[in-house]
Design a protein around this motif. Structure first.
Motif, PDB file in Angstrom:
ATOM      1  N   MET A   1       0.841  -1.190   0.000  1.00  0.00           N
ATOM      2  CA  MET A   1       0.000   0.000   0.000  1.00  0.00           C
ATOM      3  C   MET A   1       0.882   1.248   0.000  1.00  0.00           C
ATOM      4  SD  MET A   1      -3.088  -1.048   0.029  1.00  0.00           S
ATOM      5  CE  MET A   1      -3.823  -2.627   0.251  1.00  0.00           C
ATOM      6  N   ASN A   2       0.358   2.270  -0.573  1.00  0.00           N
ATOM      7  CA  ASN A   2       1.055   3.554  -0.597  1.00  0.00           C
ATOM      8  C   ASN A   2       0.508   4.406   0.556  1.00  0.00           C
ATOM      9  OD1 ASN A   2       2.656   5.667  -1.384  1.00  0.00           O
ATOM     10  ND2 ASN A   2       1.277   6.349  -2.999  1.00  0.00           N
ATOM     11  N   TRP A   3       1.005   4.139   1.749  1.00  0.00           N
ATOM     12  CA  TRP A   3       0.494   4.813   2.937  1.00  0.00           C
ATOM     13  C   TRP A   3       0.966   6.256   3.002  1.00  0.00           C
ATOM     14  CZ3 TRP A   3      -3.390   2.215   4.302  1.00  0.00           C
ATOM     15  CH2 TRP A   3      -3.384   0.835   4.427  1.00  0.00           C
ATOM     16  N   ASP A   4       0.139   7.097   3.594  1.00  0.00           N
ATOM     17  CA  ASP A   4       0.463   8.514   3.757  1.00  0.00           C
ATOM     18  C   ASP A   4       1.659   8.731   4.680  1.00  0.00           C
ATOM     19  OD1 ASP A   4      -1.677   9.189   2.120  1.00  0.00           O
ATOM     20  OD2 ASP A   4      -3.028   9.611   3.802  1.00  0.00           O
ATOM     21  N   LEU A   5       1.813   7.861   5.658  1.00  0.00           N
ATOM     22  CA  LEU A   5       2.879   7.966   6.653  1.00  0.00           C
ATOM     23  C   LEU A   5       3.491   6.584   6.864  1.00  0.00           C
ATOM     24  CD1 LEU A   5       0.960  10.183   9.235  1.00  0.00           C
ATOM     25  CD2 LEU A   5       2.888  10.915   7.823  1.00  0.00           C
ATOM     26  N   PRO A   6       4.717   6.523   7.374  1.00  0.00           N
ATOM     27  CA  PRO A   6       5.343   5.214   7.611  1.00  0.00           C
ATOM     28  C   PRO A   6       4.743   4.506   8.832  1.00  0.00           C
ATOM     29  CG  PRO A   6       6.801   6.983   8.313  1.00  0.00           C
ATOM     30  CD  PRO A   6       5.610   7.639   7.668  1.00  0.00           C
ATOM     31  N   THR A   7       4.966   3.233   8.884  1.00  0.00           N
ATOM     32  CA  THR A   7       4.642   2.330  10.005  1.00  0.00           C
ATOM     33  C   THR A   7       3.234   2.505  10.590  1.00  0.00           C
ATOM     34  OG1 THR A   7       5.699   3.757  11.670  1.00  0.00           O
ATOM     35  CG2 THR A   7       7.082   2.039  10.637  1.00  0.00           C
ATOM     36  N   PRO A   8       2.210   2.289   9.767  1.00  0.00           N
ATOM     37  CA  PRO A   8       0.854   2.393  10.296  1.00  0.00           C
ATOM     38  C   PRO A   8       0.461   1.167  11.111  1.00  0.00           C
ATOM     39  CG  PRO A   8       0.764   1.626   8.039  1.00  0.00           C
ATOM     40  CD  PRO A   8       2.225   1.935   8.341  1.00  0.00           C
ATOM     41  N   PHE A   9      -0.536   1.341  11.952  1.00  0.00           N
ATOM     42  CA  PHE A   9      -1.256   0.206  12.509  1.00  0.00           C
ATOM     43  C   PHE A   9      -2.341  -0.097  11.492  1.00  0.00           C
ATOM     44  CE2 PHE A   9      -4.867  -1.676  14.606  1.00  0.00           C
ATOM     45  CZ  PHE A   9      -4.272  -2.690  15.336  1.00  0.00           C
ATOM     46  N   THR A  10      -2.456  -1.342  11.059  1.00  0.00           N
ATOM     47  CA  THR A  10      -3.428  -1.668  10.011  1.00  0.00           C
ATOM     48  C   THR A  10      -4.404  -2.740  10.458  1.00  0.00           C
ATOM     49  OG1 THR A  10      -2.003  -3.323   8.980  1.00  0.00           O
ATOM     50  CG2 THR A  10      -1.838  -1.051   8.159  1.00  0.00           C
ATOM     51  N   GLN A  11      -5.540  -2.716   9.801  1.00  0.00           N
ATOM     52  CA  GLN A  11      -6.586  -3.684  10.061  1.00  0.00           C
ATOM     53  C   GLN A  11      -7.249  -4.058   8.740  1.00  0.00           C
ATOM     54  OE1 GLN A  11      -9.667  -2.303  12.713  1.00  0.00           O
ATOM     55  NE2 GLN A  11     -11.143  -3.571  11.665  1.00  0.00           N
ATOM     56  N   PRO A  12      -7.355  -5.371   8.451  1.00  0.00           N
ATOM     57  CA  PRO A  12      -8.047  -5.779   7.227  1.00  0.00           C
ATOM     58  C   PRO A  12      -9.566  -5.656   7.390  1.00  0.00           C
ATOM     59  CG  PRO A  12      -7.318  -7.703   8.441  1.00  0.00           C
ATOM     60  CD  PRO A  12      -6.803  -6.497   9.185  1.00  0.00           C
ATOM     61  N   ILE A  13     -10.239  -5.339   6.295  1.00  0.00           N
ATOM     62  CA  ILE A  13     -11.695  -5.210   6.284  1.00  0.00           C
ATOM     63  C   ILE A  13     -12.208  -5.871   5.006  1.00  0.00           C
ATOM     64  CG2 ILE A  13     -13.641  -3.589   6.077  1.00  0.00           C
ATOM     65  CD1 ILE A  13     -11.808  -1.522   7.535  1.00  0.00           C
ATOM     66  N   THR A  14     -13.260  -6.644   5.135  1.00  0.00           N
ATOM     67  CA  THR A  14     -13.973  -7.173   3.974  1.00  0.00           C
ATOM     68  C   THR A  14     -15.352  -6.535   3.962  1.00  0.00           C
ATOM     69  OG1 THR A  14     -12.800  -9.278   4.100  1.00  0.00           O
ATOM     70  CG2 THR A  14     -14.852  -9.247   2.824  1.00  0.00           C
ATOM     71  N   VAL A  15     -15.724  -5.933   2.853  1.00  0.00           N
ATOM     72  CA  VAL A  15     -17.028  -5.285   2.742  1.00  0.00           C
ATOM     73  C   VAL A  15     -18.097  -6.378   2.634  1.00  0.00           C
ATOM     74  CG1 VAL A  15     -18.452  -3.645   1.478  1.00  0.00           C
ATOM     75  CG2 VAL A  15     -15.964  -3.308   1.585  1.00  0.00           C
ATOM     76  N   MET A  16     -19.036  -6.346   3.590  1.00  0.00           N
ATOM     77  CA  MET A  16     -20.090  -7.355   3.664  1.00  0.00           C
ATOM     78  C   MET A  16     -21.396  -6.814   3.087  1.00  0.00           C
ATOM     79  SD  MET A  16     -18.130  -9.530   5.052  1.00  0.00           S
ATOM     80  CE  MET A  16     -19.160 -10.892   5.499  1.00  0.00           C
ATOM     81  N   SER A  17     -22.331  -7.695   2.812  1.00  0.00           N
ATOM     82  CA  SER A  17     -23.615  -7.276   2.229  1.00  0.00           C
ATOM     83  C   SER A  17     -24.353  -6.301   3.139  1.00  0.00           C
ATOM     84  CB  SER A  17     -24.488  -8.487   1.906  1.00  0.00           C
ATOM     85  OG  SER A  17     -24.779  -9.223   3.075  1.00  0.00           O
TER      86      SER A  17
END
Length: 148
Positions: free
Chosen positions: A1-17
């Protein structure tokens, strides 16, 4: 990913119905829920979860959201939400930056800033951060470029 800032805390998300509105894309209110969930998970990772909040009779409460919705998310999209603590005064206020990207093409769908204020849970009034908050949130603080 092209993050705005270095070393983010990230979380995956799946878009549900259930996230989809009448216009066929993820509803704006769902994005706010994703922001909140990401902030909570980051706080937990820093050792400041709901249990610690209750023990300390303190919490970080949202006082302002600034959200730029840049593109839509659709059912089945795999996303990655990132957050950084970009400013805080070590007393009452803290600001997080968020960026939401779609995994398949790296497109940024959202950028947001949320300002929090420390409150006393028992009264709901603003109250200075306890030392545990200062130590914990300091670990999550990100160096931000000038003017960010």
């Amino acid at each position: 990913m092209n993050w705005d800032l270095p070393t983010p805390f990230t979380q995956p998300i799946t878009v549900m119905s259930d996230d989809i509105d009448e216009l066929g894309h993820a509803n704006n209110a769902v994005y706010v829920r994703w922001l909140e969930r990401c902030a909570w998970r980051h706080s937990n990772a820093l050792g400041l979860g709901l249990e610690e909040y209750r023990e300390l009779d303190r919490a970080m409460a949202v006082v302002r959201h600034e959200i730029d919705y840049l593109a839509s998310a659709y059912e089945g999209d795999e996303l990655e939400m990132a957050t950084w603590i970009i400013s805080w005064d070590g007393k009452l206020r803290m600001t997080r930056h968020f960026q939401l990207c779609r995994k398949r093409d790296g497109l940024t769908l959202l950028r947001a800033r949320t300002t929090f204020v420390c409150i006393e849970l028992s009264t709901g009034r603003p109250k200075r951060m306890p030392e545990a908050f200062i130590e914990g949130y300091r670990k999550g603080m990100t160096e931000t470029p000038e003017g960010f």
